[in-house]
Write a protein that holds these residues in place. Structure first.
Motif, PDB file in Angstrom:
ATOM      1  N   ASN A 239       2.285   1.743  -3.394  1.00 49.55           N
ATOM      2  CA  ASN A 239       1.205   2.260  -4.246  1.00 49.55           C
ATOM      3  C   ASN A 239       1.014   3.750  -4.025  1.00 49.55           C
ATOM      4  O   ASN A 239       0.832   4.518  -4.950  1.00 49.55           O
ATOM      5  CB  ASN A 239      -0.112   1.547  -3.932  1.00 49.55           C
ATOM      6  CG  ASN A 239      -0.195   0.200  -4.610  1.00 49.55           C
ATOM      7  OD1 ASN A 239       0.669  -0.152  -5.393  1.00 49.55           O
ATOM      8  ND2 ASN A 239      -1.237  -0.541  -4.298  1.00 49.55           N
TER       9      ASN A 239
ATOM     10  N   PHE B 178      -4.884   1.117  -0.705  1.00 52.50           N
ATOM     11  CA  PHE B 178      -5.034  -0.231  -0.155  1.00 52.50           C
ATOM     12  C   PHE B 178      -5.884  -1.128  -1.042  1.00 52.50           C
ATOM     13  O   PHE B 178      -5.984  -2.322  -0.795  1.00 52.50           O
ATOM     14  CB  PHE B 178      -5.674  -0.162   1.241  1.00 52.50           C
ATOM     15  CG  PHE B 178      -4.669  -0.152   2.351  1.00 52.50           C
ATOM     16  CD1 PHE B 178      -4.123  -1.330   2.816  1.00 52.50           C
ATOM     17  CD2 PHE B 178      -4.262   1.037   2.932  1.00 52.50           C
ATOM     18  CE1 PHE B 178      -3.191  -1.325   3.832  1.00 52.50           C
ATOM     19  CE2 PHE B 178      -3.334   1.050   3.957  1.00 52.50           C
ATOM     20  CZ  PHE B 178      -2.793  -0.134   4.407  1.00 52.50           C
ATOM     21  N   LYS B 179      -6.532  -0.547  -2.054  1.00 54.90           N
ATOM     22  CA  LYS B 179      -7.453  -1.342  -2.871  1.00 54.90           C
ATOM     23  C   LYS B 179      -6.732  -2.474  -3.589  1.00 54.90           C
ATOM     24  O   LYS B 179      -5.606  -2.324  -4.015  1.00 54.90           O
ATOM     25  CB  LYS B 179      -8.148  -0.440  -3.900  1.00 54.90           C
ATOM     26  CG  LYS B 179      -9.311   0.285  -3.268  1.00 54.90           C
ATOM     27  CD  LYS B 179     -10.325   0.771  -4.287  1.00 54.90           C
ATOM     28  CE  LYS B 179     -11.476   1.411  -3.542  1.00 54.90           C
ATOM     29  NZ  LYS B 179     -11.721   2.768  -3.950  1.00 54.90           N
ATOM     30  N   GLY B 180      -7.419  -3.590  -3.722  1.00 54.70           N
ATOM     31  CA  GLY B 180      -6.834  -4.728  -4.431  1.00 54.70           C
ATOM     32  C   GLY B 180      -6.048  -5.621  -3.490  1.00 54.70           C
ATOM     33  O   GLY B 180      -6.554  -6.038  -2.453  1.00 54.70           O
TER      34      GLY B 180
ATOM     35  N   GLU C 298      -7.734   4.362  -1.171  1.00 61.96           N
ATOM     36  CA  GLU C 298      -7.318   4.147  -2.563  1.00 61.96           C
ATOM     37  C   GLU C 298      -6.070   3.262  -2.683  1.00 61.96           C
ATOM     38  O   GLU C 298      -6.055   2.303  -3.453  1.00 61.96           O
ATOM     39  CB  GLU C 298      -7.086   5.517  -3.222  1.00 61.96           C
ATOM     40  CG  GLU C 298      -6.903   5.469  -4.720  1.00 61.96           C
ATOM     41  CD  GLU C 298      -8.078   4.823  -5.449  1.00 61.96           C
ATOM     42  OE1 GLU C 298      -7.815   4.130  -6.448  1.00 61.96           O
ATOM     43  OE2 GLU C 298      -9.251   4.981  -5.014  1.00 61.96           O
TER      44      GLU C 298
ATOM     45  N   LYS D 189      -0.101  -1.403  -8.989  1.00 61.25           N
ATOM     46  CA  LYS D 189      -0.795  -2.619  -9.439  1.00 61.25           C
ATOM     47  C   LYS D 189      -1.988  -2.851  -8.541  1.00 61.25           C
ATOM     48  O   LYS D 189      -1.855  -2.957  -7.338  1.00 61.25           O
ATOM     49  CB  LYS D 189       0.154  -3.825  -9.338  1.00 61.25           C
ATOM     50  CG  LYS D 189       0.882  -4.104 -10.632  1.00 61.25           C
ATOM     51  CD  LYS D 189       0.320  -5.339 -11.291  1.00 61.25           C
ATOM     52  CE  LYS D 189       0.605  -5.360 -12.772  1.00 61.25           C
ATOM     53  NZ  LYS D 189       2.000  -5.255 -13.126  1.00 61.25           N
ATOM     54  N   LYS D 190      -3.162  -2.949  -9.145  1.00 60.85           N
ATOM     55  CA  LYS D 190      -4.355  -3.181  -8.332  1.00 60.85           C
ATOM     56  C   LYS D 190      -4.636  -4.667  -8.215  1.00 60.85           C
ATOM     57  O   LYS D 190      -5.151  -5.150  -7.247  1.00 60.85           O
ATOM     58  CB  LYS D 190      -5.560  -2.485  -8.962  1.00 60.85           C
ATOM     59  CG  LYS D 190      -5.472  -0.979  -8.921  1.00 60.85           C
ATOM     60  CD  LYS D 190      -5.936  -0.451  -7.585  1.00 60.85           C
ATOM     61  CE  LYS D 190      -5.492   0.973  -7.332  1.00 60.85           C
ATOM     62  NZ  LYS D 190      -5.945   1.915  -8.337  1.00 60.85           N
ATOM     63  N   GLU D 191      -4.295  -5.383  -9.270  1.00 59.43           N
ATOM     64  CA  GLU D 191      -4.635  -6.800  -9.286  1.00 59.43           C
ATOM     65  C   GLU D 191      -3.388  -7.651  -9.124  1.00 59.43           C
ATOM     66  O   GLU D 191      -2.271  -7.184  -9.303  1.00 59.43           O
ATOM     67  CB  GLU D 191      -5.330  -7.153 -10.612  1.00 59.43           C
ATOM     68  CG  GLU D 191      -6.829  -6.916 -10.582  1.00 59.43           C
ATOM     69  CD  GLU D 191      -7.518  -7.584  -9.401  1.00 59.43           C
ATOM     70  OE1 GLU D 191      -7.267  -8.774  -9.165  1.00 59.43           O
ATOM     71  OE2 GLU D 191      -8.301  -6.905  -8.714  1.00 59.43           O
TER      72      GLU D 191
ATOM     73  N   ALA E  93       0.837  -1.203   0.000  1.00 59.87           N
ATOM     74  CA  ALA E  93       0.000   0.000   0.000  1.00 59.87           C
ATOM     75  C   ALA E  93       0.869   1.249   0.000  1.00 59.87           C
ATOM     76  O   ALA E  93       0.592   2.212  -0.707  1.00 59.87           O
ATOM     77  CB  ALA E  93      -0.918  -0.007   1.217  1.00 59.87           C
TER      78      ALA E  93
END
Lengths: 227, 196
Positions: free
Chosen positions: A190, B167-169, B165, A199-201, A187
């Protein structure tokens, strides 16, 4: 300049652990302390560099259809070499890493780099890619190992930190702490690199099983639609 | 009998491969979005773990150990597992198409699943005999299935949650896995108490 770019991209921009999200198993399992994290990082880096070079050298000789088994044989050979060297010269570290040392064979970073980079590029570029990715992997492991050891045990690489020791939370070095610290670290990355390469996935392009995996999730969706 | 039960229970609950030993994290995070997928993957893993153990234990005991070839363990095991998975897939396709239809897509994924290689190596290093190895593999597979299935339920809820935001995924998924792992830590002393 291009060569420097190949070397550096593995360290931050395409960090295999924190950005590409590859090799999660050893990342979680061996980061209970700085020393085991560093040992794991170096062992995996050695295997990665050697396998990248050999696979790149053999890239015209290996038929496309059997490339994954061929890569696995090359990687397993180098893992055995590293295992034997470590058992002979660093028996303590060998015991500490245990089964995870053998499991470097199925580490997605190594198979992923063979599939994504080494089979398309020359020997020198592949070696540089292996060094860069290896440093990135080791760096991520050491950062995570430091966080977990300092917060969980109040020590760093075995050195006692008297200011923190009384407040150590032992669950951070236990299994749940691994998941928690890793999640927060991703996180943070990100947040710092928001928008650029977040990367979200779960990273799939690096995994040699990606096609089968996508097929699996697609089929269940198709099944649901037909219901 | 009691020993076998202890091996089984501790493999399922206490030393859960996913939540305690961090093996097989990739499918745990990648294929746990829906519960039917999670169960399909879990059942396939149990199946492959049993077949892999049935093949690798005799190889280690009757082929590698007597000839002092123990150092070839890693190479031999991964190749045997990879070949076996291919073989099982072809066999199922030809003779049991119904089973192939439900498990087939998951089988190629399992070749490079570290839980399968991990369980075969652990069975050898723990010094289990053949029956104990099979029971331990069954337990590890059941533990994997249990973790996958429980976590698929948790993830269903996560999809609807409003996480920050960044932390998403994956990050929020890992935090949720951490909490599920805390729950499994509660089983810590259960085996000693249960079979004392």
């Amino acid at each position: 300049m291009k060569k420097l770019g190949i070397l550096l991209k593995g360290i931050i921009k395409e960090n295999p652990v924190l950005v590409l999200l590859l090799g999660t198993c050893p990342t979680l399992a061996t980061t209970t302390g700085v020393i085991s994290a560093l040992a794991m990082g170096i062992a995996a880096t050695a295997v990665l560099i050697c396998s990248n070079v050999v696979i790149s050298a053999l890239r015209k000789a290996i038929p496309d259809k059997v490339r994954i088994p061929a890569y696995i044989v090359v990687i397993a050979g180098f893992v055995s070499v590293v295992q034997m060297l470590m058992q002979a010269y660093f028996p303590d570290l060998y015991d500490m890493l245990g089964v995870y040392l053998a499991l470097i064979v199925v580490n997605c970073i190594i198979l992923g780099r063979a599939e994504m980079f080494a089979r398309k590029n020359g020997i020198i570029d592949s070696a540089l890619d292996g060094i860069g990715m290896g440093i990135g992997f080791t760096l991520a492991l050491v950062v995570m190992g430091s966080i977990r050891e300092i917060l969980g045990a109040g020590t760093w690489a075995g050195i006692e930190l008297t200011a923190i020791k009384p407040y150590a939370v032992s669950i951070v070095t236990a299994a749940p702490g691994g998941f928690l610290v890793f999640g927060c670290l991703i996180a943070l990355v990100n947040k710092l690199f928001a928008g650029k390469n977040a990367k979200k996935e779960f990273a799939c392009e690096g995994c040699p099983n990606a096609s089968a995996c996508n097929k699996a999730s697609c089929e269940s969706e198709v099944k649901e639609e037909t219901k | 009998m009691k020993e076998l039960l202890i091996i089984l229970m501790s493999a399922v609950l206490v030393d859960n491969y996913v939540l305690n030993k961090f093996l097989g994290i990739c499918p745990f995070l990648g294929v746990s979005k829906k519960s039917d997928q999670a169960v399909g993957m879990g059942v396939s893993v149990i199946f492959v773990m049993l077949v892999a153990t049935a093949a690798t234990w005799p190889i280690q005991t009757y082929l590698l150990d007597p000839n002092e070839l123990g150092y070839l363990q890693t190479i031999v095991f991964i190749l045997v597992i990879a070949a076996l998975v291919q073989f099982v897939e072809i066999f199922l396709k030809k003779f049991i198409p119904a089973l192939h239809k439900s498990l087939g897509v998951y089988l190629p994924l399992i070749t490079t699943n570290c839980a399968v290689l991990g369980v075969t190596i652990n069975n050898i290093s723990d010094g289990y005999n053949f029956v104990e190895s099979m029971v331990s593999s069954l337990g590890c597979g059941l533990g994997f299935l249990l973790a996958m299935w429980l976590f698929a339920g948790v993830r269903g809820r996560l999809e609807e949650s409003d996480a920050p935001e960044c932390f998403k995924g994956i990050p929020i998924t890992l935090v949720a896995a951490s909490i599920v792992s805390v729950a499994f830590m509660g089983f810590g002393g259960i085996i000693d108490k249960l079979f004392a």
